[in-house]
Design an enzyme around this catalytic site. Structure first.
Site, PDB file in Angstrom:
ATOM      1  CB  CYS A 679      -0.919   0.006   1.227  1.00 53.46           C
ATOM      2  SG  CYS A 679      -2.374  -0.986   0.953  1.00 53.46           S
ATOM      3  CD  GLU A 759       1.177   1.790   4.808  1.00 50.26           C
ATOM      4  OE1 GLU A 759       0.028   2.081   5.154  1.00 50.26           O
ATOM      5  OE2 GLU A 759       1.534   0.636   4.498  1.00 50.26           O
TER       6      GLU A 759
HETATM    7  N1  EPU Z   1     -11.506  -0.606  -1.809  1.00 48.28           N
HETATM    8  C1  EPU Z   1     -11.999  -0.143  -2.998  1.00 48.28           C
HETATM    9  N2  EPU Z   1     -11.102   0.002  -4.048  1.00 48.28           N
HETATM   10  C2  EPU Z   1      -9.805  -0.317  -3.928  1.00 48.28           C
HETATM   11  C3  EPU Z   1      -9.320  -0.820  -2.706  1.00 48.28           C
HETATM   12  C4  EPU Z   1     -10.220  -0.957  -1.637  1.00 48.28           C
HETATM   13  O1  EPU Z   1     -13.184   0.158  -3.147  1.00 48.28           O
HETATM   14  O2  EPU Z   1      -9.089  -0.182  -4.934  1.00 48.28           O
HETATM   15  C5  EPU Z   1     -12.461  -0.832  -0.711  1.00 48.28           C
HETATM   16  C6  EPU Z   1     -12.650  -2.335  -0.460  1.00 48.28           C
HETATM   17  O3  EPU Z   1     -13.604  -2.863  -1.303  1.00 48.28           O
HETATM   18  C7  EPU Z   1     -13.029  -2.392   0.975  1.00 48.28           C
HETATM   19  C8  EPU Z   1     -12.312  -1.199   1.587  1.00 48.28           C
HETATM   20  O4  EPU Z   1     -11.947  -0.354   0.501  1.00 48.28           O
HETATM   21  O5  EPU Z   1     -14.391  -2.227   1.141  1.00 48.28           O
HETATM   22  C9  EPU Z   1     -11.088  -1.638   2.410  1.00 48.28           C
HETATM   23  O6  EPU Z   1     -10.163  -2.340   1.584  1.00 48.28           O
HETATM   24  P1  EPU Z   1      -9.073  -3.349   2.159  1.00 48.28           P
HETATM   25  O7  EPU Z   1      -9.712  -4.360   3.010  1.00 48.28           O
HETATM   26  O8  EPU Z   1      -8.255  -3.830   1.042  1.00 48.28           O
HETATM   27  O9  EPU Z   1      -8.235  -2.517   3.125  1.00 48.28           O
HETATM   28  P2  EPU Z   1      -7.433  -1.171   2.933  1.00 48.28           P
HETATM   29  O10 EPU Z   1      -7.879  -0.238   4.014  1.00 48.28           O
HETATM   30  O11 EPU Z   1      -7.407  -0.667   1.564  1.00 48.28           O
HETATM   31  C10 EPU Z   1      -5.556  -1.870   4.612  1.00 48.28           C
HETATM   32  C11 EPU Z   1      -4.082  -1.740   4.667  1.00 48.28           C
HETATM   33  C12 EPU Z   1      -3.382  -2.906   3.974  1.00 48.28           C
HETATM   34  C13 EPU Z   1      -3.831  -4.223   4.560  1.00 48.28           C
HETATM   35  C14 EPU Z   1      -5.351  -4.275   4.397  1.00 48.28           C
HETATM   36  C15 EPU Z   1      -5.926  -5.547   4.941  1.00 48.28           C
HETATM   37  C16 EPU Z   1      -3.432   0.604   4.679  1.00 48.28           C
HETATM   38  C17 EPU Z   1      -2.917   1.762   3.895  1.00 48.28           C
HETATM   39  N3  EPU Z   1      -3.663  -0.524   4.019  1.00 48.28           N
HETATM   40  O12 EPU Z   1      -5.932  -1.639   3.261  1.00 48.28           O
HETATM   41  O13 EPU Z   1      -2.006  -2.793   4.194  1.00 48.28           O
HETATM   42  O14 EPU Z   1      -3.190  -5.308   3.915  1.00 48.28           O
HETATM   43  O15 EPU Z   1      -5.932  -3.154   5.074  1.00 48.28           O
HETATM   44  O16 EPU Z   1      -5.702  -5.635   6.282  1.00 48.28           O
HETATM   45  O17 EPU Z   1      -3.595   0.710   5.882  1.00 48.28           O
HETATM   46  C18 EPU Z   1       0.176  -2.312   3.446  1.00 48.28           C
HETATM   47  O18 EPU Z   1       0.370  -1.900   4.585  1.00 48.28           O
HETATM   48  O19 EPU Z   1       1.076  -2.315   2.576  1.00 48.28           O
HETATM   49  C19 EPU Z   1      -1.145  -2.783   3.110  1.00 48.28           C
HETATM   50  C20 EPU Z   1      -1.466  -3.147   1.878  1.00 48.28           C
END
Ligand code: EPU
Length: 763
Positions: A679, A759
């Site tokens: 991310c 990040e």
């Molecule tokens: N979403 C979208 N479009 C996208 C991506 C996400 O609509 O392109 C929506 C998803 O559908 C979902 C929501 O956003 O409803 C949350 O998405 P996700 O579960 O993938 O979590 P995130 O908040 O985008 C965070 C962390 C990730 C970690 C995931 C899962 C950050 C910046 N990112 O992503 O961490 O793997 O949760 O726990 O905090 C990292 O640190 O490198 C990383 C990828």
């Protein structure tokens, strides 16, 4: 002792003489504290061992309210130090280290001072050591923090006091009074007189006069081989003088010296035969002085023989630091030509036919200038001498001298003196020159001894891993070309620590990365030192029925750790399955998983770090101030060396299931197996989410809704699976990466009025 004085405060407590005096007084029942600069020094260990605390600067707020006496030395501006000025204002008693030494020694029945321009530390340590072994329980203060089995200062019940008598000035340039003029011993040993300390004495004659004044009316034990002692001999009252030495006219003559790899054996006329574990003629003379004094004090030669034999020397005096088969590394304090010559000669006697490599750091501009020719001559007696820039004293102004290490080389006709502008150049050359069986010395009174770990590494591995101009492309998951000016692939804790120390010493910027998965480098070249953390080690440090504490090194790959702990039935990391990078990065960035919310460092209990001064420290979990995407290391820039986690024992099958669910979600929602750095931007806060009225804090969501999925600049594009991932198709250029980052930020700002924050570390 010192009646009515309870609390003694030392300004500049880390000076060797100061620290030993502090230890002595603490042992004598005083409350002892002090101050000094916040830099690692050879006395740190001694002070800590004796539970003496000091504050890490000279600020007035650190000057205690209740003090009975303040002690100062020539270092740290002497009487001009702000704490002394304040102390004087407050009406505290001030005393120089030399005067205090003079005062306390008055309390002993027989006081023996060891003077001489060279060898006085070895001789005084040897006398204190031997008296200890003879059961005399002497009190003493010598010039090193530690010598064989003992520390450099002690207060004991015996009637003798042994003191190293220093000819240096009390507080140059303000007070040039020789420190030893403040001492009132009964016996004086003098090992030699020579011209040193041009900042105190104008010439040799002035030095001789200072010694003569010190000698006045005392019982003297003089090394009659020394030319300068011989020259003043006629001025002395003969009934007070005992002479020793190799010369025929010595009262106690040293005969049949044999120096080999085991040590030195010799005979002293009229006393007996002796064997010591020291090398070189100079040390035989030093030992002879101790034997003669003990003989005069009434000890039997048999007792002396036994007591003296196991002395292994003092810190930084021909001190062995490392050995790998027949290659040795020693450290020696020699900083005057006479001492350099004696050490090289002793090494030649001990290691016959071997190459001697000296790494010399001249100490002070004034000494280098006044003894230039002698330095050049004696240093060329080694097979190779590597010269570092001059280590200056805080008391001199380099502009006044117009002298550099080059001058030592320029006046020499020999080709074996090599000059290096910095430690990197020196080590690169050393790794080329070094051969099995070489005898290496770090030599000088400055900071050269700090090179020991890295030289040991060169001896062990034939290299120390440092490379210049390295392309980091293969180390970075985002696959960008970037050149590191200096690069080290650090495989051990020592590598990381010594790399850090180098960067401090050479004032180089330093940058460390582990898996390369959380960093985006947009620069063409990184100036300074780049460390790739390849330190991989894992040990169990404790185990009960419920949990296991594991110590994991910072370069340990997270994926490997997760698999291993799951297999062993240790819970704590299972949700992170699929997380790239190394343990150090995951701790420092506080990597997380959001379903359920768990942080990689949830089970961390303590860790070892290397701080910005190159010191290793142990910190507890609290120190990190963990929060979303945050640990204090982001601010302090300290490096993790090892982290210790407490892992609960659980059924491996349960753990496997959890890991599988997490990994499946990751696979479905995140790109994998391609060049990205995870991310890229931080998620927004809950408050921002509420304000924007969006369903999630996900930065990926915002980028997605800003219409950026699949957005491309050159070879870089925004992942179609998860919009917070930037991917490199292969040949992405720096400018393209910078552009795609700023385009994403701009579009999100336009749509949501939010400034995304990176990040990943962008360098
Ligand atoms: N979403 C979208 N479009 C996208 C991506 C996400 O609509 O392109 C929506 C998803 O559908 C979902 C929501 O956003 O409803 C949350 O998405 P996700 O579960 O993938 O979590 P995130 O908040 O985008 C965070 C962390 C990730 C970690 C995931 C899962 C950050 C910046 N990112 O992503 O961490 O793997 O949760 O726990 O905090 C990292 O640190 O490198 C990383 C990828």
């Amino acid at each position: 002792m010192l009646d009515g004085i309870k609390h003694i405060f030392f300004v500049g407590i880390k000076g060797v003489a100061m620290a030993n005096l502090a230890v002595f007084l603490k042992k004598a029942g005083k409350i002892v504290t002090g101050s000094d600069i916040d830099e690692e020094f050879i006395t740190d260990r001694l002070l800590k061992k004796n539970k003496i605390n000091w504050s890490k600067d000279f600020s007035l707020k650190n000057l205690p309210k209740e003090i009975d006496l303040i002690v100062y030395s020539a270092a740290n501006k002497g009487l001009q130090n702000s704490q002394l000025i304040e102390g004087k204002k407050r009406g505290y008693k001030l005393i120089s280290q030399a005067e205090l030494l003079g005062l306390i020694m008055k309390e002993f029945e027989l006081r023996i001072a060891i003077s001489g321009c060279h060898g006085k530390t070895t001789t005084s340590s040897l006398l204190a050591y031997t008296l200890n072994k003879l059961g005399a329980y002497p009190s003493y203060i010598v010039g090193v923090p530690f010598f064989t089995d003992y520390q450099g200062g002690d207060f004991q019940k015996g009637k003798y006091f042994v003191v190293e008598a220093d000819e240096y000035g009390i507080n140059p340039p303000y007070d040039l009074t020789p420190k030893f003029h403040k001492l009132d011993p009964d016996y004086i040993i003098c090992t030699n007189i020579d011209f040193d300390h041009p900042d105190v004495y104008k010439n040799l004659n002035e030095t001789k006069q200072a010694f003569l004044k010190f000698f006045d009316n005392k019982k003297l034990f003089l090394d009659i081989d020394n030319k300068n002692i011989k020259e003043i001999y006629h001025k002395l009252n003969k009934k007070n003088v005992t002479t020793y030495g190799f010369s025929l006219n010595a009262e106690f003559q040293i005969i049949n010296p044999i120096i080999d790899s085991e040590g030195s054996s010799f005979e002293i006329s009229g006393i007996g035969k002796f064997k010591i574990s020291l090398y070189g003629k100079m040390n035989v003379s030093n030992a002879a002085s101790v034997i003669v004094v003990l003989h005069k004090m009434g000890y039997k030669s048999k007792e002396i023989q036994k007591a003296i034999s196991q002395f292994k020397g003092s810190e930084r005096r021909f001190e062995q630091k490392y050995q790998e088969s027949d290659t040795y590394l020693f450290d020696d304090y020699a900083h005057h030509p006479t001492e350099i010559e004696a050490t090289i000669e002793a090494a030649r006697e001990r290691f016959k036919g071997r190459r001697i490599l000296v790494i010399f750091q001249p100490h002070t501009f004034s000494r280098t200038k006044f003894l230039l020719k002698e330095f050049s001559e004696t240093l060329s007696k080694a097979d190779y001498t590597f010269l570092l820039p001059i280590f200056s004293s805080s008391r001199e102004n380099r502009g006044d001298f117009k002298i550099t290490t080059d001058d030592i080389i320029n006046i020499s006709s020999k080709k074996n003196l090599l000059r290096f502008h910095n430690v990197f150049e020196l080590l690169s050359k050393l790794q080329k020159v070094l051969k099995k069986g070489d005898i290496i010395f770090t030599m000088g009174a400055g900071s050269v001894y700090k090179l020991k770990d890295v030289i040991a590494r060169i001896i062990k591995h034939g290299k120390w891993n440092i490379k210049e101009e390295v392309d980091l492309y293969h180390y970075l998951t985002l696959r960008t070309h970037v050149i590191a000016e200096y690069f080290i692939d650090a495989e051990t804790r020592e590598d990381i620590v010594s790399a850090k120390k180098f960067s401090i010493e050479k004032k180089l910027p330093i940058f460390l990365f582990g898996g390369g998965s959380n960093v985006a480098i947009t620069r063409k070249k990184i100036y300074g030192l780049v460390i790739k953390n390849s330190y991989i080690k894992k040990t169990v440090v404790a185990e009960t029925n419920e949990y296991v504490d594991i110590n994991v090194s910072s370069g340990y790959p997270v994926s490997l750790l997760i698999n291993k702990t799951i297999d062993r039935g240790l819970s704590g990391f299972e949700y992170h399955k699929g997380l790239p990078g190394t343990v150090g990065g995951a701790v420092a960035m506080n990597s997380k998983w959001t379903r359920p919310i768990t942080y990689f460092s949830d089970n961390l209990i303590y860790a070892y770090l290397v701080d910005n001064k190159g010191r290793v420290k142990k910190v507890t979990r609290k120190y990190f101030k963990f929060a979303y995407d945050y640990s204090i290391l982001k601010d302090t820039r300290e490096f993790v060396l090892e982290a210790v986690f407490r892992m609960k024992k659980e059924d491996p099958e349960v753990l496997k299931k959890r890991a599988e669910v997490a990994l499946n979600y990751r696979k479905q929602t995140q790109p994998h197996g391609i060049s990205s750095s995870g991310c890229f931007f931080k998620n927004i806060s809950i408050e921002e989410k509420l304000k924007l009225d969006v369903p999630t804090t996900s930065a990926g969501y915002l980028i997605d809704k800003a219409g950026m999925k699949g957005y491309t600049v050159g070879d870089f594009y925004v992942s179609k699976l998860h919009a917070n991932f930037i991917i490199n198709k292969g040949q992405g250029k720096r400018e393209e990466l910078l552009k795609i980052i700023s385009d994403i930020k701009e579009r999100v700002k336009l749509k949501f009025g939010i400034e995304l924050e990176e990040e990943v570390v962008v360098v």
